[in-house]
Design a protein around this motif. Structure first.
Motif, PDB file in Angstrom:
ATOM      1  N   PRO A 151      45.737  41.566  33.812  1.00 13.95           N
ATOM      2  CA  PRO A 151      45.542  42.534  35.001  1.00 13.95           C
ATOM      3  C   PRO A 151      44.156  42.905  35.104  1.00 13.95           C
ATOM      4  O   PRO A 151      43.401  42.702  35.831  1.00 13.95           O
ATOM      5  CB  PRO A 151      46.448  43.576  35.211  1.00 13.95           C
ATOM      6  CG  PRO A 151      47.668  43.029  34.376  1.00 13.95           C
ATOM      7  CD  PRO A 151      46.957  42.350  33.301  1.00 13.95           C
ATOM      8  N   ILE A 152      43.576  43.252  33.920  1.00 15.13           N
ATOM      9  CA  ILE A 152      42.353  43.774  33.964  1.00 15.13           C
ATOM     10  C   ILE A 152      41.054  42.763  34.051  1.00 15.13           C
ATOM     11  O   ILE A 152      40.168  42.757  34.822  1.00 15.13           O
ATOM     12  CB  ILE A 152      41.982  44.783  32.597  1.00 15.13           C
ATOM     13  CG1 ILE A 152      43.026  45.914  32.453  1.00 15.13           C
ATOM     14  CG2 ILE A 152      40.340  45.105  32.591  1.00 15.13           C
ATOM     15  CD1 ILE A 152      42.827  46.665  31.170  1.00 15.13           C
ATOM     16  N   ASP A 163      41.883  39.879  35.496  1.00 18.95           N
ATOM     17  CA  ASP A 163      41.905  39.483  37.151  1.00 18.95           C
ATOM     18  C   ASP A 163      41.156  40.306  37.798  1.00 18.95           C
ATOM     19  O   ASP A 163      40.305  39.959  38.727  1.00 18.95           O
ATOM     20  CB  ASP A 163      43.414  39.455  37.248  1.00 18.95           C
ATOM     21  CG  ASP A 163      44.097  38.377  36.604  1.00 18.95           C
ATOM     22  OD1 ASP A 163      43.531  37.497  35.801  1.00 18.95           O
ATOM     23  OD2 ASP A 163      45.380  38.566  36.661  1.00 18.95           O
ATOM     24  N   HIS A 164      41.195  41.716  37.662  1.00 20.31           N
ATOM     25  CA  HIS A 164      40.719  42.884  38.430  1.00 20.31           C
ATOM     26  C   HIS A 164      39.091  42.436  38.385  1.00 20.31           C
ATOM     27  O   HIS A 164      38.479  42.763  39.308  1.00 20.31           O
ATOM     28  CB  HIS A 164      41.017  44.044  37.903  1.00 20.31           C
ATOM     29  CG  HIS A 164      40.456  45.085  38.827  1.00 20.31           C
ATOM     30  ND1 HIS A 164      40.848  45.352  39.963  1.00 20.31           N
ATOM     31  CD2 HIS A 164      39.322  45.963  38.706  1.00 20.31           C
ATOM     32  CE1 HIS A 164      39.876  46.315  40.686  1.00 20.31           C
ATOM     33  NE2 HIS A 164      39.030  46.896  39.586  1.00 20.31           N
ATOM     34  N   ILE A 165      38.549  42.143  37.228  1.00 23.54           N
ATOM     35  CA  ILE A 165      37.176  41.957  37.078  1.00 23.54           C
ATOM     36  C   ILE A 165      36.506  40.569  37.774  1.00 23.54           C
ATOM     37  O   ILE A 165      35.723  40.547  38.180  1.00 23.54           O
ATOM     38  CB  ILE A 165      36.865  41.908  35.551  1.00 23.54           C
ATOM     39  CG1 ILE A 165      37.175  43.197  35.010  1.00 23.54           C
ATOM     40  CG2 ILE A 165      35.186  41.490  35.272  1.00 23.54           C
ATOM     41  CD1 ILE A 165      36.791  43.397  33.697  1.00 23.54           C
ATOM     42  N   TRP A 223      38.284  38.144  39.815  1.00 30.57           N
ATOM     43  CA  TRP A 223      38.447  37.980  41.073  1.00 30.57           C
ATOM     44  C   TRP A 223      37.209  38.082  42.188  1.00 30.57           C
ATOM     45  O   TRP A 223      37.212  37.212  42.920  1.00 30.57           O
ATOM     46  CB  TRP A 223      39.840  38.396  41.665  1.00 30.57           C
ATOM     47  CG  TRP A 223      41.003  37.984  41.328  1.00 30.57           C
ATOM     48  CD1 TRP A 223      42.038  38.484  40.424  1.00 30.57           C
ATOM     49  CD2 TRP A 223      41.286  36.477  41.277  1.00 30.57           C
ATOM     50  NE1 TRP A 223      43.199  37.408  40.034  1.00 30.57           N
ATOM     51  CE2 TRP A 223      42.454  36.276  40.689  1.00 30.57           C
ATOM     52  CE3 TRP A 223      40.730  35.379  41.958  1.00 30.57           C
ATOM     53  CZ2 TRP A 223      43.256  34.812  40.472  1.00 30.57           C
ATOM     54  CZ3 TRP A 223      41.395  34.058  41.916  1.00 30.57           C
ATOM     55  CH2 TRP A 223      42.728  34.050  41.077  1.00 30.57           C
ATOM     56  N   PRO A 224      36.701  39.330  41.856  1.00 27.49           N
ATOM     57  CA  PRO A 224      35.504  39.599  42.891  1.00 27.49           C
ATOM     58  C   PRO A 224      34.231  38.510  42.546  1.00 27.49           C
ATOM     59  O   PRO A 224      33.690  38.214  43.623  1.00 27.49           O
ATOM     60  CB  PRO A 224      35.120  40.941  42.446  1.00 27.49           C
ATOM     61  CG  PRO A 224      36.131  41.852  41.849  1.00 27.49           C
ATOM     62  CD  PRO A 224      37.167  40.622  41.289  1.00 27.49           C
TER      63      PRO A 224
END
Length: 632
Positions: A45-46, A48-50, A52-53
């Protein structure tokens, strides 16, 4: 000058650029193959969080855009990289790596999942390997021009410079690997022209024939020494048929054509003319004497022949002043001969040593003084020679404006020593007559010049320029000239001429010419290879424009040389190394139309022998006249 800090900063920038390229590619893999990573439980998740933007950035808008950006950053990093240069890297290897890498890199888009990732990564690595080799490849031309031909090229005269005296030869030359057109412009032939080259170099075909035809076309009177008659005489005769304006004569001792007396009494103004004629004929018959001039047993025969010539010049207005009469007079018994010669006061000083030896009964000394002259002259005792030398078909002032002439002197290589001596006498006498003021422009061309003895050739070249006399000497090389003329005279001849055109020669000749042409700036490359680095250095240095080794390997038709200019027509690029261009087809057509030199007279053997006996009778009668007057 680079410092250690600058190099370290550059490496960091290059490493960072390559890191960005790899990072863009990895992010692209994660974003475009997310499902594959998710199935392998490689997502977080971390992350992905970084990431995806980042997917909304233009760099990752499409797969092709991401790949192109990664590839562009890789190329930038490769350009700035510094690796050890390696001369063993081949362009074929680089092309193979780069092309195969690019194909795999871009065509991997038709794959999916891990196949896409692996194919793209392999293509990326292959291209990176090829690019690394490209910028480490050592680009040297050290082995490409092993004979240094390109370095030894230099600019040459490309203008056609023509005047009323010039000889212009079209040519082609190489300049930095490119073929260019040029001209060999002999705009001042009166400063002397030396044509050199070993047998087969093309002296006659590429140079001498054009000097003959162009000078005849421009109205020159001409003396042509044709060593292998009638190779050059045919060219001169047919050129004269086109342009006319001059009479044509041939001195040929085998196939008799014209007759001429080289000892014309009218042209012998004082005893020095007799001295020079005697020296020419004796040194022409005994070429080894050239190196011994001044010796007693060389000068004595010359003085003896001088006395004979001058006596016949003075006797009854010179009616017996011919070389055959001189030969016959030399064979008279000493008692009668000295009775004849003492009648002429002007030669008393010349014959006094001989008379003293005779009166003192020093017969061995007398024979040593005179016998060598008699033996040498006896070689000329031939009915054919006597017939040609005793006639008077034309005068030897060939550049007389009222009666200009083209005169060919025919020799035969098999009889060159005997014929060459007599032809040398013609040359000597013509030299005296042409080198005068207010005469027509004149060209003296000598093929195989060392086969005749030309006494005073250096003086002619040095002084005849103002009298419009152009001298062309064809020789094979310096050693041949030195053998026949001696070292000192050969050096003078080599150095006094202003125009030099030389084909293939070796040895001292090539060295002399190379030094004469001088040096030019040449680019030199050197490479230093060690375990840590490879360095290439370039420098310029002065080196011979045309080395002796290059002159020794010239092809037929390829010539080197230099030309002289004059104050009204300057030439900056005097040196040349080119290939003279002959239109072989046109020359062949022209020679096919040549007419043979026509026969001048039909003379019977009886007439030749009758002339021979008449000359002998003339001397017998002359001697008898003197012996009668001295007999009590």
């Amino acid at each position: 000058m680079q410092t250690g800090e600058n190099e370290q900063a550059l490496r960091k920038i290059i490493d960072f650029t390559r890191f960005l390229s790899i990072a863009i590619l990895l992010i692209h893999f994660y974003l475009s193959c997310y499902n594959t990573f998710q199935q392998m439980h490689l997502t977080h998740p971390i992350i992905d969080h970084i990431l995806w933007p980042l997917s909304k950035m233009p760099v990752f808008k499409t797969a092709l855009m991401a790949k192109l950006n990664a590839l562009g950053l890789l190329i930038v990093s490769l350009i700035g990289s510094k690796g050890k240069r390696d001369e063993n890297i081949r362009a074929k290897t680089i092309v193979t790596y780069c092309l195969s890498g690019l194909l795999i890199y871009f065509f991997s888009s038709y794959l999916s999942g891990w196949l896409y990732i692996w194919a793209t990564a392999i293509g990326y690595l292959l291209f990176m390997t090829g690019g690394g080799l490209l910028f480490r490849m050592l680009k040297l031309k050290l082995g490409g021009d092993i004979f240094n031909k390109e370095n030894e090229t230099f600019p040459q005269e490309e203008r056609l410079l023509e005047n009323e005296y010039s000889v212009n030869l079209p040519a082609k030359y190489q300049l930095k690997g490119k073929e260019r057109n040029s001209w060999v412009n002999i705009i001042n032939p009166f400063r002397g022209t030396l044509v050199g080259g070993s047998p087969g170099a093309g002296k006659s075909y590429f140079v001498i024939r054009h000097i003959i035809t162009q000078h005849i076309a421009k109205g020159f009177a001409m003396l042509l020494y044709d060593f292998k008659y009638d190779d050059l005489s045919r060219i001169a005769y047919n050129a004269l048929r086109q342009h006319g304006g001059r009479s044509f004569y041939v001195i040929n001792f085998e196939n008799i054509m014209h007759r001429s007396n080289p000892l014309e009494p009218e042209t012998m103004l004082d005893i020095t003319d007799a001295i020079e004629s005697a020296r020419t004929i004796m040194l022409g018959l005994n070429r080894e004497w050239i190196k011994k001039q001044g010796d007693f047993f060389v000068e004595s025969p010359i003085n003896f022949v001088t006395a004979l010539i001058w006596f016949l010049k003075k006797y009854e207005g010179g009616k017996y002043c011919t070389l055959p009469h001189v030969i016959e007079l030399s064979l008279v018994d000493y008692q009668d001969l000295f009775a004849v010669l003492t009648s002429e006061p002007e030669i008393e000083v010349l014959i006094n040593p001989f008379i003293s030896a005779w009166k003192n009964e020093a017969y061995e000394q007398l024979e040593g003084q005179i016998a060598s002259a008699k033996i040498s002259l006896a070689r000329l005792s031939s009915p054919q020679l006597y017939y040609v030398l005793s006639g008077n078909d034309f005068s030897l002032d060939i550049n007389n404006p009222d009666d200009p002439k083209v005169v060919c002197l025919a020799n035969n290589p098999q009889k060159s020593q005997v014929y060459g001596a007599v032809l040398s006498l013609y040359v000597n006498r013509i030299n005296k007559l042409v080198n005068r003021k207010n005469q027509q422009k004149c060209s003296l061309i000598f093929d195989e010049f060392p086969t005749i003895y030309f006494n005073g050739i250096d003086n002619l070249i040095a002084t005849a320029r103002s009298n419009k006399v152009a001298v062309t000497l064809a020789v094979q090389d310096y050693s041949q000239l030195k053998k026949d003329y001696g070292r000192e005279q050969a050096e003078v001849i080599m150095n006094i001429v202003g125009n030099v055109i030389c084909g293939q020669v070796t040895g001292d000749t090539a060295k002399q010419l190379s030094e004469r042409f001088g040096k030019i700036n040449q680019l030199k490359e050197s490479v230093s290879i060690n375990a840590m680095d490879t360095s290439v250095s370039k420098s310029t240095q002065l080196d011979y424009a045309i080395p002796a080794s290059r002159i020794a390997t010239l092809s037929s038709g390829e010539f080197v040389g230099l030309v002289a200019d004059d104050p009204t027509n300057k030439i900056d690029l005097k040196i040349f190394h080119n290939e003279i261009q002959n239109d072989h087809t046109a020359i062949a057509r022209e020679e096919a139309r040549y007419q043979e030199i026509p026969a001048v007279r039909k003379i019977s053997t009886a007439a030749i022998n009758g002339n021979y006996q008449r000359l002998k009778a003339d001397i017998s009668q002359l001697v008898e006249t003197f012996t009668k007057t001295t007999t009590p």
